[in-house]
Design a protein around this motif. Structure first.
Motif, PDB file in Angstrom:
ATOM      1  N   MET A   1      -6.083 -13.959  -6.306  1.00  0.00           N
ATOM      2  CA  MET A   1      -6.128 -12.722  -5.244  1.00  0.00           C
ATOM      3  C   MET A   1      -5.190 -13.361  -3.848  1.00  0.00           C
ATOM      4  N   THR A   2      -4.078 -12.789  -3.834  1.00  0.00           N
ATOM      5  CA  THR A   2      -3.159 -13.197  -2.808  1.00  0.00           C
ATOM      6  C   THR A   2      -2.908 -12.216  -1.628  1.00  0.00           C
ATOM      7  N   ALA A   3      -3.429 -11.011  -1.955  1.00  0.00           N
ATOM      8  CA  ALA A   3      -3.361  -9.906  -0.904  1.00  0.00           C
ATOM      9  C   ALA A   3      -4.276 -10.156   0.329  1.00  0.00           C
ATOM     10  N   ARG A   4      -4.179 -10.133   1.566  1.00  0.00           N
ATOM     11  CA  ARG A   4      -5.192 -10.121   2.468  1.00  0.00           C
ATOM     12  C   ARG A   4      -5.789  -8.861   2.612  1.00  0.00           C
ATOM     13  N   LEU A  36      -2.624  -1.225   0.192  1.00  0.00           N
ATOM     14  CA  LEU A  36      -3.490  -0.529  -0.562  1.00  0.00           C
ATOM     15  C   LEU A  36      -4.654  -0.049   0.300  1.00  0.00           C
ATOM     16  N   VAL A  37      -4.899   1.455   0.280  1.00  0.00           N
ATOM     17  CA  VAL A  37      -6.129   1.575   1.154  1.00  0.00           C
ATOM     18  C   VAL A  37      -7.257   1.882   0.072  1.00  0.00           C
ATOM     19  N   SER A  85      -0.267   2.971  -1.280  1.00  0.00           N
ATOM     20  CA  SER A  85      -1.066   3.507  -2.204  1.00  0.00           C
ATOM     21  C   SER A  85      -2.502   3.543  -1.803  1.00  0.00           C
ATOM     22  N   ALA A  86      -3.165   4.330  -2.722  1.00  0.00           N
ATOM     23  CA  ALA A  86      -4.506   4.749  -2.225  1.00  0.00           C
ATOM     24  C   ALA A  86      -5.447   4.561  -3.374  1.00  0.00           C
ATOM     25  N   ASP A 115      -0.408  -7.358  -6.655  1.00  0.00           N
ATOM     26  CA  ASP A 115       0.567  -6.169  -6.501  1.00  0.00           C
ATOM     27  C   ASP A 115       0.387  -5.614  -4.945  1.00  0.00           C
ATOM     28  N   PHE A 116       0.023  -6.234  -4.175  1.00  0.00           N
ATOM     29  CA  PHE A 116      -0.282  -5.758  -2.720  1.00  0.00           C
ATOM     30  C   PHE A 116      -0.078  -6.995  -1.551  1.00  0.00           C
ATOM     31  N   ASP A 117       0.137  -6.746  -0.422  1.00  0.00           N
ATOM     32  CA  ASP A 117       0.163  -7.673   0.577  1.00  0.00           C
ATOM     33  C   ASP A 117      -0.888  -7.504   1.521  1.00  0.00           C
ATOM     34  N   ASP A 118      -1.321  -6.496   1.490  1.00  0.00           N
ATOM     35  CA  ASP A 118      -2.387  -6.040   2.340  1.00  0.00           C
ATOM     36  C   ASP A 118      -3.400  -4.784   1.587  1.00  0.00           C
TER      37      ASP A 118
END
Length: 280
Positions: A1-4, A36-37, A85-86, A115-118
Motif C-alpha cells: 500500500m503506497t497511497a496515503r 480515491l474517495v 475517483s469514487a 493506483d492512487f496517491d491519496d
C-alpha cells in the motif's frame, strides 16, 4: 500500500465531514494527485458531491463488510473532478449485516494503493464497525468541528477513541488534525473555543479552518467541488489552504506507507465492544 489514507471523521453529525472530503479531494486532484474517495456513509453524499450517484443493489464500499474476498476495484467510478475517483457506498447496507472485523477495509484497500496517491474516507457519525474500520485503514485523520463548547467536548472524546484504535489496531495511524468549520472569528465564543483547541492539541494539529460560505452548499447542489463551481469564493480559498496544510505538515505521502497492513494488529477483546458501542 503506497497511497496515503486519510479518514475524515467525527462522532458528531453535521460538522462538514462530507464537504471536507469532496473539496479536499478536488484540491488534491487539481494539483495532479490521483485521489480515491471511499464513501462509508450510506447516505452517499460524498459520492453525490463528486457527481456519482449510489443506487440500490449496486456493489460498493460496504461490500467488504460482508465478503472478505471482495475486490473493490470493479466498484470504483470516475468522478467529475480531475484526477478523482469514487468508491460509492451501498445505500441499503445495514450495520447488523456486517462482520465484526475492523481490519477488513484495510485489507481490501491494500491492492488499490499503487493506483492512487491519496485515499480519502468519508465516515458515518456513529462509532460502529465501519467507523473503526476507517480508522484502522488510515494513516492520518482529519476531524472537522464547529467552534462550540459541545463540539469541543466531542473532539476530546473522539481523540480518545482515536488513541485506542491507534494503540490496539493500527500503529500506522500516526497523526491527526482538527479542522475548524463554519469559522467566524468575529464571534467571541469561536475565538475562545479555538484557543482551547490550540491549548489542548497544539498548533501543528489545528489546520487552517473553513469560513462560512454559501458557495459550498451551492457547489454541493451542483454535484461538484467549490473549486470548480465558484473558484473565487472564500470556500474555494479556504479548502486550497487546507490542502496546503495537508501537504506541508503531512508531506506528499504519509510516513509508514510501505507495508502498512503489517503494522496493524489483529482485533483484541477490547476492540470488539468498541466496534459495537453505537448499539448501546
Amino acid at each position: 500500500m503506497t497511497a496515503r489514507v486519510i479518514a475524515v471523521a467525527n462522532r458528531k453529525g453535521g460538522v462538514g465531514k462530507t464537504t471536507t472530503v469532496v473539496n479536499v479531494a478536488a484540491e488534491l486532484g487539481g494539483r495532479g494527485r490521483r485521489v480515491l474517495v471511499v464513501d462509508l456513509d450510506t447516505q452517499g453524499h460524498a459520492s453525490l458531491g463528486l457527481g456519482v450517484v449510489a443506487r440500490p443493489g449496486e456493489l460498493g464500499a460496504h461490500g467488504v463488510f460482508r465478503d472478505s474476498g471482495l475486490e473493490l476495484a470493479g466498484a470504483i467510478r470516475a468522478t467529475e473532478i480531475p484526477g478523482g475517483s469514487a468508491l460509492p457506498p451501498e445505500i441499503d447496507f445495514e450495520v447488523h449485516q456486517s462482520t465484526n472485523d475492523p481490519l477488513r477495509l484495510a485489507r481490501a484497500l491494500a491492492p488499490l494503493g499503487e493506483d492512487f496517491d491519496d485515499v480519502l474516507i468519508d465516515t458515518s457519525p456513529a462509532i460502529d464497525v465501519t467507523m473503526v474500520a476507517a480508522l484502522a485503514a488510515a494513516d492520518r485523520l482529519l476531524i472537522p468541528t464547529q467552534l462550540q463548547h459541545l463540539a469541543y467536548e466531542g473532539v476530546n472524546r473522539f481523540s480518545k477513541v482515536l488513541l485506542k484504535v491507534a494503540t490496539l489496531l493500527n500503529r500506522s495511524l500516526v497523526d491527526f488534525a482538527v479542522v475548524p468549520i463554519q469559522m467566524d472569528m468575529r464571534v467571541n465564543l469561536q475565538r475562545f473555543v479555538l484557543a482551547k483547541l490550540l491549548g489542548e492539541f497544539g498548533r501543528e494539529r489545528i489546520f487552517r479552518g473553513i469560513r462560512t460560505d454559501v458557495a459550498l452548499a451551492e457547489a454541493f447542489g451542483s454535484r461538484t467541488a467549490v473549486r470548480y463551481y465558484r473558484p473565487q469564493s472564500r470556500g474555494a480559498a479556504d479548502y486550497a489552504f487546507l490542502a496546503d496544510d495537508i501537504l506541508a505538515f503531512w508531506g506528499p505521502r504519509g510516513a509508514g506507507d510501505q507495508n502498512r497492513i503489517a503494522s496493524r494488529s489483529e482485533p483484541t477483546a477490547f476492540s470488539m465492544p468498541l466496534c459495537a458501542s453505537s448499539s448501546r
